[in-house]
Scaffold this active site. Structure first.
Site, PDB file in Angstrom:
ATOM      1  N   ARG A 103     -12.848  15.070   8.228  1.00 55.07           N
ATOM      2  CA  ARG A 103     -13.692  15.423   7.073  1.00 55.07           C
ATOM      3  C   ARG A 103     -15.130  15.642   7.514  1.00 55.07           C
ATOM      4  O   ARG A 103     -15.637  14.934   8.383  1.00 55.07           O
ATOM      5  CB  ARG A 103     -13.678  14.308   6.030  1.00 55.07           C
ATOM      6  CG  ARG A 103     -12.379  14.189   5.298  1.00 55.07           C
ATOM      7  CD  ARG A 103     -12.435  13.062   4.274  1.00 55.07           C
ATOM      8  NE  ARG A 103     -11.204  12.315   4.304  1.00 55.07           N
ATOM      9  CZ  ARG A 103     -11.110  11.013   4.079  1.00 55.07           C
ATOM     10  NH1 ARG A 103     -12.173  10.290   3.801  1.00 55.07           N
ATOM     11  NH2 ARG A 103      -9.940  10.432   4.128  1.00 55.07           N
ATOM     12  N   GLU A 122      -7.989  -5.463   5.255  1.00 50.82           N
ATOM     13  CA  GLU A 122      -7.940  -5.141   3.829  1.00 50.82           C
ATOM     14  C   GLU A 122      -6.743  -5.808   3.141  1.00 50.82           C
ATOM     15  O   GLU A 122      -6.849  -6.258   2.009  1.00 50.82           O
ATOM     16  CB  GLU A 122      -7.885  -3.615   3.658  1.00 50.82           C
ATOM     17  CG  GLU A 122      -9.209  -2.962   4.051  1.00 50.82           C
ATOM     18  CD  GLU A 122      -9.104  -1.482   4.296  1.00 50.82           C
ATOM     19  OE1 GLU A 122      -8.727  -1.089   5.414  1.00 50.82           O
ATOM     20  OE2 GLU A 122      -9.405  -0.700   3.378  1.00 50.82           O
ATOM     21  N   ARG A 165      -2.643  -2.117  -3.400  1.00 51.59           N
ATOM     22  CA  ARG A 165      -3.854  -1.343  -3.152  1.00 51.59           C
ATOM     23  C   ARG A 165      -3.843  -0.158  -4.125  1.00 51.59           C
ATOM     24  O   ARG A 165      -2.870   0.599  -4.182  1.00 51.59           O
ATOM     25  CB  ARG A 165      -3.859  -0.811  -1.727  1.00 51.59           C
ATOM     26  CG  ARG A 165      -5.093   0.002  -1.484  1.00 51.59           C
ATOM     27  CD  ARG A 165      -4.901   1.035  -0.440  1.00 51.59           C
ATOM     28  NE  ARG A 165      -6.157   1.765  -0.233  1.00 51.59           N
ATOM     29  CZ  ARG A 165      -6.238   2.867   0.452  1.00 51.59           C
ATOM     30  NH1 ARG A 165      -5.157   3.377   1.000  1.00 51.59           N
ATOM     31  NH2 ARG A 165      -7.384   3.470   0.601  1.00 51.59           N
ATOM     32  N   HIS A 222     -13.417   2.460   0.230  1.00 52.44           N
ATOM     33  CA  HIS A 222     -13.378   1.450   1.310  1.00 52.44           C
ATOM     34  C   HIS A 222     -13.963   0.106   0.844  1.00 52.44           C
ATOM     35  O   HIS A 222     -14.339  -0.717   1.680  1.00 52.44           O
ATOM     36  CB  HIS A 222     -14.214   1.886   2.532  1.00 52.44           C
ATOM     37  CG  HIS A 222     -13.580   2.924   3.398  1.00 52.44           C
ATOM     38  ND1 HIS A 222     -14.339   3.807   4.131  1.00 52.44           N
ATOM     39  CD2 HIS A 222     -12.301   3.211   3.675  1.00 52.44           C
ATOM     40  CE1 HIS A 222     -13.547   4.611   4.815  1.00 52.44           C
ATOM     41  NE2 HIS A 222     -12.292   4.272   4.543  1.00 52.44           N
ATOM     42  N   ASN A 259       0.879  -1.166   0.000  1.00 51.29           N
ATOM     43  CA  ASN A 259       0.000   0.000   0.000  1.00 51.29           C
ATOM     44  C   ASN A 259       0.920   1.221   0.000  1.00 51.29           C
ATOM     45  O   ASN A 259       1.452   1.610   1.043  1.00 51.29           O
ATOM     46  CB  ASN A 259      -0.884  -0.043   1.258  1.00 51.29           C
ATOM     47  CG  ASN A 259      -1.827   1.147   1.336  1.00 51.29           C
ATOM     48  OD1 ASN A 259      -1.755   2.064   0.510  1.00 51.29           O
ATOM     49  ND2 ASN A 259      -2.687   1.140   2.331  1.00 51.29           N
TER      50      ASN A 259
END
Ligand code: ADP
Length: 407
Positions: free
Chosen positions: A245, A389, A96, A184, A7
């Site tokens: 956010r 993940e 990823r 996601h 990643n």
């Protein structure tokens, strides 16, 4: 198959080295051979760490001036901790990749696939170029090894038009690709798969709502194994309240700020992405653990931040229940979803009539572990399932190379 999962971000590389195959996937017995990360790439102050069963390495103040040096370091770390005798033992690399444009599935990276990922990069300019940099470096290091891209967006490509289209003039979708993509996806897909494995249910008879609550937060409605709606949109800014956010806001606020406060688009983007959410409301922290502690000690704005976060989540659970009609299970994951019983309790408050009833004791006990936390009377089951993940990236890499379907 032994797979290196990478990643690659702008200044970091996270990695896992995983052995998997069909039998291991069926039994949930994939082997994590080592994991680690390299941070502050591009400096003489990089921080590197790697853990395997037998050994852990951590170094600070290391010279890692670019991503090539970082990935070379990953290989030497894997050897150092005893997970790898020779880089030739790496049979494939799984990357990823944040934005896959129109791809529905993970893809073995060929020149044509690469062109399409590059084409999607204008939609994720802060992420895709770094993800692809990892691919190019691995091509030099392991020219004969297959490499697979696993996208955050791919799972949500099954959303119907009514869920992904914004009510803007249609040509903005056609010409400028303005639509909801969702993110996601790897996490939502992993916990949905794991729920079916734990409950023995099949894809075809299962409707799920999955809540990924980490620094970024999103919710997905999954019907018969397919994402039919998700709360993040054109970018990861839409939807739930997150660490920094804002999630959903009235777009006119931005126009108002630009006109009245003379804020530039860059300043507005910074406001929405970095200065809002839990951090913006509390004025204290983006970290849910700290806010829970602080609220407990009577800090009012920490309490309000948690309340706004959970209220928005509850509204989305209600909305996605309406989308699905009948929900078999509600699943919590991500750092907050896995570890914060109080957040789960507030999110499920008043949802009894809708079919969601927590067992408060089970909920309080479930911290960082797989657990069912619903009361016997609850129509839907409620679960905590820690996400993984990297494991799903390794499994997809294996299945893509073997030509097997990715469930
Ligand atoms: P990322 O999205 O960066 O992968 P994580 O999934 O690790 O982030 O989630 C980070 C969030 O999880 C932070 O808000 C952190 O405070 C929260 N978190 C982690 N552990 C706990 C805990 N024990 N209690 C409450 N919140 C926690």
């Amino acid at each position: 198959m032994k797979i290196l999962v990478l990643n690659c971000g702008s200044s970091s590389v996270k990695f896992q080295f995983i052995e998997t195959d069909l039998e291991r996937i069926d039994r949930n017995q994939d082997r994590l051979l080592a994991r680690g990360q390299i941070e502050r790439i591009g400096t003489h102050e990089a921080v590197v760490s790697c853990q395997a069963d037998a050994r852990t390495v951590r170094d600070v103040g290391v010279d890692i001036l670019d991503h090539h040096a970082a990935i070379a370091k990953v290989l030497s770390l894997l050897q150092h901790v005893g997970a790898l005798a020779d880089p030739k033992q790496i049979e494939a690399v799984g990357h990823r990749v944040v934005h896959g444009g129109v791809f529905h599935n993970s893809q073995r990276i060929t020149p044509e696939v690469l062109r399409k990922i590059e084409d999607a990069s204008e939609l994720a300019p802060l992420h895709n170029p770094h993800n692809l940099n990892g691919y190019h470096i691995c091509t030099q290091l392991f020219p004969d090894r297959p490499q697979v891209a696993v996208f955050d967006t791919a799972f949500h490509q099954s959303m119907p038009t009514r869920a992904f289209l914004y009510a803007l003039p249609y040509e903005y979708f056609r010409r400028h690709r303005i639509r909801r993509y969702g993110f996601h996806g790897t996490s939502h897909r992993y916990v949905a798969f794991r729920f079916r494995q734990l409950s023995g249910r099949s894809k075809e008879d299962t409707n799920l709502i999955t809540c990924h609550l980490g620094n970024g937060c999103s919710l997905t409605a999954i019907q018969f194994g397919r994402s039919v709606d998700t709360s993040m949109g054109f970018t990861p800014l839409e939807g739930l309240v997150m660490g920094t956010r804002a999630g959903d806001v009235d777009p006119s606020i931005l126009l108002h700020l630009m006109a009245k406060q003379e804020m530039s688009s860059h300043e507005v983007a910074t406001l929405l992405n970095r200065h809002s959410g839990l951090y913006g409301i509390s004025g204290e922290s983006n970290d849910m653990r700290e806010l829970l502690e602080s609220s407990h000690q009577g800090h009012e704005r920490a309490r309000i931040a948690i309340d706004v976060f959970c209220y928005r989540l509850r509204k989305y659970i209600g909305a996605y229940t309406a989308v699905l009609g009948h929900v078999h299970a509600l699943i919590f994951t991500g750092g907050i979803g896995e570890n914060a019983p109080h957040v789960r309790e507030l999110a499920c408050q008043n949802l009894g009539e809708m079919g969601y009833e927590l067992d408060l004791q089970k909920n309080n006990r479930a911290v960082g572990v797989e657990a069912e936390i619903s009361a016997p009377a609850s129509r839907a089951q409620i679960y905590v399932i820690p996400t993984n993940e990297e494991l799903l990236i390794a499994r997809d890499t294996y299945r893509t190379i073997e030509g097997l379907e990715n469930p």
